[in-house]
Write a protein that holds these residues in place. Structure first.
Motif, PDB file in Angstrom:
ATOM      1  N   LEU A 369      -2.011   4.522   7.677  1.00 19.73           N
ATOM      2  CA  LEU A 369      -3.354   5.036   7.935  1.00 19.73           C
ATOM      3  C   LEU A 369      -3.712   4.911   9.413  1.00 19.73           C
ATOM      4  O   LEU A 369      -4.355   5.807   9.982  1.00 19.73           O
ATOM      5  CB  LEU A 369      -4.377   4.282   7.077  1.00 19.73           C
ATOM      6  CG  LEU A 369      -4.382   4.576   5.577  1.00 19.73           C
ATOM      7  CD1 LEU A 369      -5.452   3.740   4.884  1.00 19.73           C
ATOM      8  CD2 LEU A 369      -4.630   6.055   5.313  1.00 19.73           C
ATOM      9  N   GLY A 370      -3.317   3.819  10.042  1.00 23.90           N
ATOM     10  CA  GLY A 370      -3.555   3.688  11.474  1.00 23.90           C
ATOM     11  C   GLY A 370      -2.813   4.743  12.278  1.00 23.90           C
ATOM     12  O   GLY A 370      -3.356   5.301  13.242  1.00 23.90           O
ATOM     13  N   CYS A 371      -1.580   5.028  11.882  1.00 22.16           N
ATOM     14  CA  CYS A 371      -0.824   6.087  12.561  1.00 22.16           C
ATOM     15  C   CYS A 371      -1.493   7.438  12.369  1.00 22.16           C
ATOM     16  O   CYS A 371      -1.500   8.272  13.289  1.00 22.16           O
ATOM     17  CB  CYS A 371       0.605   6.121  12.034  1.00 22.16           C
ATOM     18  SG  CYS A 371       1.617   4.685  12.484  1.00 22.16           S
ATOM     19  N   ALA A 411     -11.159   6.464   6.637  1.00 22.49           N
ATOM     20  CA  ALA A 411     -11.978   5.249   6.691  1.00 22.49           C
ATOM     21  C   ALA A 411     -12.434   4.826   5.303  1.00 22.49           C
ATOM     22  O   ALA A 411     -12.455   3.629   4.968  1.00 22.49           O
ATOM     23  CB  ALA A 411     -13.186   5.483   7.597  1.00 22.49           C
ATOM     24  N   CYS A 412     -12.795   5.800   4.473  1.00 28.61           N
ATOM     25  CA  CYS A 412     -13.190   5.495   3.095  1.00 28.61           C
ATOM     26  C   CYS A 412     -12.025   4.890   2.322  1.00 28.61           C
ATOM     27  O   CYS A 412     -12.204   3.952   1.543  1.00 28.61           O
ATOM     28  CB  CYS A 412     -13.695   6.771   2.428  1.00 28.61           C
ATOM     29  SG  CYS A 412     -14.278   6.553   0.733  1.00 28.61           S
ATOM     30  N   ALA A 413     -10.822   5.420   2.542  1.00 26.71           N
ATOM     31  CA  ALA A 413      -9.646   4.866   1.860  1.00 26.71           C
ATOM     32  C   ALA A 413      -9.383   3.429   2.298  1.00 26.71           C
ATOM     33  O   ALA A 413      -9.068   2.559   1.483  1.00 26.71           O
ATOM     34  CB  ALA A 413      -8.436   5.746   2.141  1.00 26.71           C
ATOM     35  N   ALA A 414      -9.508   3.173   3.596  1.00 30.51           N
ATOM     36  CA  ALA A 414      -9.279   1.813   4.078  1.00 30.51           C
ATOM     37  C   ALA A 414     -10.302   0.834   3.527  1.00 30.51           C
ATOM     38  O   ALA A 414      -9.989  -0.338   3.276  1.00 30.51           O
ATOM     39  CB  ALA A 414      -9.307   1.809   5.607  1.00 30.51           C
ATOM     40  N   ALA A 415     -11.534   1.312   3.309  1.00 27.21           N
ATOM     41  CA  ALA A 415     -12.595   0.430   2.811  1.00 27.21           C
ATOM     42  C   ALA A 415     -12.553   0.248   1.302  1.00 27.21           C
ATOM     43  O   ALA A 415     -13.188  -0.682   0.792  1.00 27.21           O
ATOM     44  CB  ALA A 415     -13.960   0.990   3.225  1.00 27.21           C
ATOM     45  N   ARG A 421     -10.172  -1.722  -4.379  1.00 27.57           N
ATOM     46  CA  ARG A 421     -11.326  -1.158  -5.077  1.00 27.57           C
ATOM     47  C   ARG A 421     -11.198   0.365  -5.037  1.00 27.57           C
ATOM     48  O   ARG A 421     -11.957   1.055  -4.372  1.00 27.57           O
ATOM     49  CB  ARG A 421     -12.625  -1.607  -4.427  1.00 27.57           C
ATOM     50  CG  ARG A 421     -12.881  -3.105  -4.543  1.00 27.57           C
ATOM     51  CD  ARG A 421     -14.263  -3.461  -4.050  1.00 27.57           C
ATOM     52  NE  ARG A 421     -14.420  -3.095  -2.643  1.00 27.57           N
ATOM     53  CZ  ARG A 421     -15.579  -3.201  -1.990  1.00 27.57           C
ATOM     54  NH1 ARG A 421     -16.653  -3.645  -2.613  1.00 27.57           N
ATOM     55  NH2 ARG A 421     -15.652  -2.867  -0.714  1.00 27.57           N
ATOM     56  N   PRO A 422     -10.185   0.893  -5.764  1.00 32.67           N
ATOM     57  CA  PRO A 422      -9.895   2.327  -5.624  1.00 32.67           C
ATOM     58  C   PRO A 422     -10.912   3.234  -6.300  1.00 32.67           C
ATOM     59  O   PRO A 422     -10.971   4.421  -5.980  1.00 32.67           O
ATOM     60  CB  PRO A 422      -8.523   2.464  -6.294  1.00 32.67           C
ATOM     61  CG  PRO A 422      -8.487   1.351  -7.298  1.00 32.67           C
ATOM     62  CD  PRO A 422      -9.260   0.210  -6.683  1.00 32.67           C
ATOM     63  N   ALA A 423     -11.697   2.707  -7.236  1.00 35.25           N
ATOM     64  CA  ALA A 423     -12.578   3.574  -8.013  1.00 35.25           C
ATOM     65  C   ALA A 423     -13.577   4.345  -7.155  1.00 35.25           C
ATOM     66  O   ALA A 423     -13.750   5.557  -7.334  1.00 35.25           O
ATOM     67  CB  ALA A 423     -13.303   2.755  -9.085  1.00 35.25           C
ATOM     68  N   PRO A 424     -14.267   3.716  -6.188  1.00 33.32           N
ATOM     69  CA  PRO A 424     -15.263   4.482  -5.423  1.00 33.32           C
ATOM     70  C   PRO A 424     -14.670   5.514  -4.467  1.00 33.32           C
ATOM     71  O   PRO A 424     -15.418   6.314  -3.898  1.00 33.32           O
ATOM     72  CB  PRO A 424     -16.009   3.392  -4.632  1.00 33.32           C
ATOM     73  CG  PRO A 424     -15.681   2.111  -5.303  1.00 33.32           C
ATOM     74  CD  PRO A 424     -14.311   2.296  -5.862  1.00 33.32           C
ATOM     75  N   THR A 429     -14.993  10.492  -1.499  1.00 33.24           N
ATOM     76  CA  THR A 429     -14.364  11.684  -0.930  1.00 33.24           C
ATOM     77  C   THR A 429     -15.128  12.938  -1.311  1.00 33.24           C
ATOM     78  O   THR A 429     -15.350  13.830  -0.475  1.00 33.24           O
ATOM     79  CB  THR A 429     -12.908  11.783  -1.403  1.00 33.24           C
ATOM     80  OG1 THR A 429     -12.195  10.596  -1.015  1.00 33.24           O
ATOM     81  CG2 THR A 429     -12.222  12.994  -0.814  1.00 33.24           C
ATOM     82  N   LEU A 430     -15.535  13.034  -2.585  1.00 29.42           N
ATOM     83  CA  LEU A 430     -16.279  14.212  -3.022  1.00 29.42           C
ATOM     84  C   LEU A 430     -17.623  14.305  -2.314  1.00 29.42           C
ATOM     85  O   LEU A 430     -18.008  15.384  -1.822  1.00 29.42           O
ATOM     86  CB  LEU A 430     -16.483  14.146  -4.541  1.00 29.42           C
ATOM     87  CG  LEU A 430     -17.235  15.320  -5.175  1.00 29.42           C
ATOM     88  CD1 LEU A 430     -16.491  16.626  -4.945  1.00 29.42           C
ATOM     89  CD2 LEU A 430     -17.441  15.073  -6.674  1.00 29.42           C
TER      90      LEU A 430
END
Length: 550
Positions: A369-371, A411-415, A421-424, A429-430
């Motif tokens: 993700l950083g790359c 950023a949302c994926a990293a958070a 906490r993959p559910a949110p 994203t939507l």
């Protein structure tokens, strides 16, 4: 599907499962019968079909889309209330968002924004159907991406076959009333056949006796078969789609743990475990790091690199720009998918190595993700230099906007996902995609393009007036502002292009039907007419005429 299963889909007394349906006690929110619900839905669908024929068939998407959307939301709310389905605050918010996207169709004239707004309107309609169907029992924040994709596919399937299901339910569940209606229609048809000769004779004589009656008879009798067939087809298509959508929204939700919300899909045994996914992510990381090291000069060289070599700005900016954007768009789901696959297989790993493997997966995915972030920064820097040297275009604007949205998703994926906490993530994203479209609507890309290029022209850079004229009506105010302060020094063909496009904008606004009224086109037509009266377009018309005569 039998009539009983259709009844299960609409009635509050039954619930569908994979093996059919089962009876349960009537709930406090149950109202009416399945037949009545089906008839109400079919009637609402017919109203929407007629509205679609009268509004959408008139021409380009504009006010007609907003009116159809408002009517559809009103009918859906009425049917939900009749079926005892409470409209939650979330559903009301999504409905308001759908209205906002429909209003944006009548607000912005850019074709690209039209596609984005229609896509956003479709996704909000799909989300609204799911929220009306499940009510407060739909925890959107706890669903992953697969649940969203599955819900969209389920809604699409219900839309495709919902009209047939409603029709069979209405006919089968109300067979007695159907026979009465059929008998009445038969009596009416036979009576009309008996009266037809008398109607023709008397109608001809009365039309000859009175001109007003003759004109009325001409309107009633003189039909264009092609137009009539087109009206029928538009109405039928709209009613079919509306009936399917209403069926998708009003059918009863599935039982938890069966088909739908709450069902967990077991994963089959696989040979690849978390260690294999760590290795896969690490190899991709190595590829990205090596590329960054080798291309460090190109990635961050900027003006200094261009000045020290024979490479032009165009070559520097174009060298791999769209490839970098594609890499970023593809690497993001790869990182998240590989991390998720490895985490799901941690349960089968050695308990002593589980924490170490989990940490390795997180580091590998976070590195990727950083790359991706580095690649996005590099691509944005290239585009900034390219725009500074050659101006802004639609492709350059939307590519930059897309990169900004990818950064938000990353950023949302990293958070969420990397913090287990993959559910949110799917909901975030939507929502970010909907917000991205709304931001683009507010930014007015075509006006932004003309404004940036006109500002460059004040610093001695060239201004492509022909390209600006080819943009949508959103760009007309900025183009007229530029033309009013700039002499017509453009070539004759460019001047003719500008004048013809502005004339077309004025004709489009003047000749618009009320159903295709569009705010941007209406405003552009008024501004062009005012500029014509003030003489601001006279130099450009003269340049065009001189070129043609020469």
């Amino acid at each position: 599907m039998s009539a009983d299963v259709h009844a299960a889909a609409l009635d509050g007394d039954v619930r569908i499962t994979r093996r059919g349906f089962r009876e349960r006690g009537a709930g406090p929110l149950t109202r009416g019968t399945p037949a009545r619900a089906a008839l109400d839905a079919l009637g609402a669908a017919l109203v929407l079909g007629v509205a679609g024929d009268l509004l959408l068939r008139a021409g380009a998407p504009a006010l007609n889309v907003l009116l159809c959307t408002a009517l559809g939301l009103a009918l859906l709310a009425w049917l939900a209330r009749e079926r005892g389905r409470p409209v939650t605050v979330g559903a009301a918010g999504v409905g308001a968002l759908a209205l906002a996207f429909a209003a944006a169709v009548a607000w912005r004239d850019s074709p690209t924004l039209l596609v984005l707004n229609v896509a956003a309107l479709a996704t909000t309609a799909c989300a609204l159907a799911a929220m009306v169907r499940h009510g407060a029992a739909l925890p959107l924040e706890s669903f992953g991406p697969r649940a969203y994709v599955g819900g969209a596919a389920s809604t699409a399937g219900a839309v495709a076959g919902g009209a047939r299901a409603l029709a069979r339910l209405a006919l089968d569940a109300a067979s007695g009333r159907g026979r009465q209606v059929g008998a009445a229609l038969g009596i009416g048809a036979r009576g009309a056949a008996l009266a037809f000769p008398a109607l023709v004779v008397f109608g001809t004589l009365l039309a000859a006796a009175d001109g007003a009656f003759a004109r009325l008879a001409h309107v009633l009798v003189d039909w264009d078969a092609g137009v009539a067939v087109a009206h029928v087809l538009w109405t039928a298509a709209g009613a079919w789609a509306a009936a399917g959508y209403l069926y998708a929204a009003l059918r009863s939700p599935p039982e938890p743990g069966t088909a739908g919300v709450g069902r967990a899909t077991p994963l089959g045994a696989r040979r690849d475990g978390p260690a294999e996914w760590c290795v896969a992510l690490a190899l991709v990381d190595v590829l990205f790091v090596v590329f960054g090291v080798v291309q460090v000069g190109w990635l961050f060289g900027g003006r200094a690199l261009v000045a020290s070599t024979s490479v032009t700005y165009a070559e520097y900016a174009r060298r791999g720009f769209f490839e970098l954007v594609a890499v970023a768009a593809l690497a993001l789901p790869v990182a998240l998918g590989a991390y998720g696959a490895g985490v799901r297989r941690l349960a089968a790993a050695d308990p002593r190595a589980r924490r170490r493997l989990h940490r390795a997966l997180r580091v590998a995915a976070g590195t990727l993700l950083g790359c991706v972030g580095v690649v996005l920064v590099s691509a944005a820097d290239r585009m900034r230099l390219y725009e500074g040297a050659y101006g802004l275009t639609e492709l350059r604007f939307y590519a930059t906007a897309f990169m900004a949205w990818l950064a938000v998703v990353g950023a949302c994926a990293a958070a969420t996902i990397l913090r287990d906490r993959p559910a949110p993530f799917a909901l975030g994203t939507l929502v970010s995609a909907w917000g991205w479209v709304l931001v683009l609507d507010a930014a007015n890309p075509d006006a932004r393009i003309v404004g940036v290029n006109a500002a460059r022209a004040t610093r001695g850079r060239p201004f492509d007036a022909a390209y600006a004229a080819w943009l949508s009506a959103d760009a007309v105010p900025g183009l007229l502002a530029y033309l009013s302060t700039t002499p017509a020094a453009a070539p004759a063909d460019e001047a003719c292009t500008v004048v013809s496009q502005l004339d077309a904008a004025r004709r489009a606004a003047d000749g618009a039907d009320w159903r295709t009224r569009h705010l941007a086109r209406w405003r552009a037509g008024r501004l062009v007419a005012r500029a014509e009266r003030d003489g601001r377009l006279a130099p450009w018309r003269a340049a065009c005429a001189a070129g043609r005569s020469g």
